[in-house]
Scaffold this active site. Sequence first.
Site, short mmCIF file in Angstrom:
data_model
loop_
_atom_site.label_atom_id
_atom_site.label_comp_id
_atom_site.label_asym_id
_atom_site.label_seq_id
_atom_site.Cartn_x
_atom_site.Cartn_y
_atom_site.Cartn_z
N GLY A 29 -5.70 2.34 8.12
CA GLY A 29 -4.46 3.00 7.89
C GLY A 29 -4.11 4.20 7.54
N GLN A 62 0.78 10.33 3.19
CA GLN A 62 -0.83 10.96 1.99
C GLN A 62 -1.43 12.04 3.00
OE1 GLN A 62 -2.18 6.60 3.32
NE2 GLN A 62 -3.38 7.27 1.84
N CYS A 104 -7.63 2.19 -0.54
CA CYS A 104 -6.41 3.42 -0.49
C CYS A 104 -7.90 4.95 -0.60
CB CYS A 104 -5.55 3.88 -1.58
SG CYS A 104 -4.25 4.38 -0.70
N LEU A 105 -7.11 5.78 0.78
CA LEU A 105 -7.76 7.07 0.77
C LEU A 105 -7.46 7.80 0.18
CD1 LEU A 105 -7.28 7.16 4.50
CD2 LEU A 105 -9.67 6.35 3.67
N HIS A 159 0.51 -2.94 2.89
CA HIS A 159 -0.17 -1.71 2.34
C HIS A 159 0.40 -0.10 2.77
CE1 HIS A 159 -3.62 0.69 0.20
NE2 HIS A 159 -3.55 1.64 0.87
N GLU A 160 0.96 0.20 4.29
CA GLU A 160 0.56 1.04 4.70
C GLU A 160 2.69 1.48 4.40
OE1 GLU A 160 -1.14 3.14 4.91
OE2 GLU A 160 -2.91 2.21 5.01
N HIS A 173 3.31 2.68 1.42
CA HIS A 173 3.66 4.49 0.77
C HIS A 173 4.22 5.11 1.57
CE1 HIS A 173 -0.62 5.34 -0.25
NE2 HIS A 173 -1.43 4.80 1.08
ZN ZN Z 1 -3.06 3.64 0.96
#
Ligand code: ZN
Length: 184
Positions: free
Chosen positions: A44, A49, A97-98, A139-140, A143
């Site tokens: 995702g 991000q 998470c990236l 999760h996304e 953000h």
């Molecule tokens: Zn994330």
Amino acid sequence: MFAIYTYGNTVLRKKAEEISKDYKDLDSLIENMYNTMYSSEGVGLAAPQIGKSIRLFIVDGSPMSDDDESLKDFKKVFINPQIIEESGDFWTVEEGCLSVPGIREEVKRKSKIRIQYFDQNFNYFDEVYDGLKARIIQHEYDHLEGILFIDKINPLRKKMIRSKLNNILKGKVDVKYKVKFAIK
Ligand code: ZN
């Protein structure tokens, strides 16, 4: 390909803004986000991000289809999403998470969501998801609200990862994909 903004960048802490149908170069933005997500092996990616504070995230759960067969074709774009209900039992899943490289922690969330959103062509949907699909979306979605998964872990664990988080702030972490650290 975009650089991934990591922990400490203020854009990750802002509530993202809705976009309209005629948002400039939306298709190429989404395509570029997919390329960025695939090259960093994420499932995702949310617009904040990559430094854009807009309500847009993409998912592709296929890399996790060993855990859940139905994730194989779970590839979607969510625009201006609203989670209007979370239900079901709490369950714990290890998340990463990236934007928070090198850290994976168990996070407790409800198992089921109802979400309203637009797809890439601004078709409207009102859908229910559960299990790992719901988890990826939650999760996304966070953000877009300026929330990171590390905000949701237990306080003891948070204390234990403090030095790792500081290293991310300073850029002292090995990352295989292109990132933009908060401090250069
Ligand atoms: Zn994330």
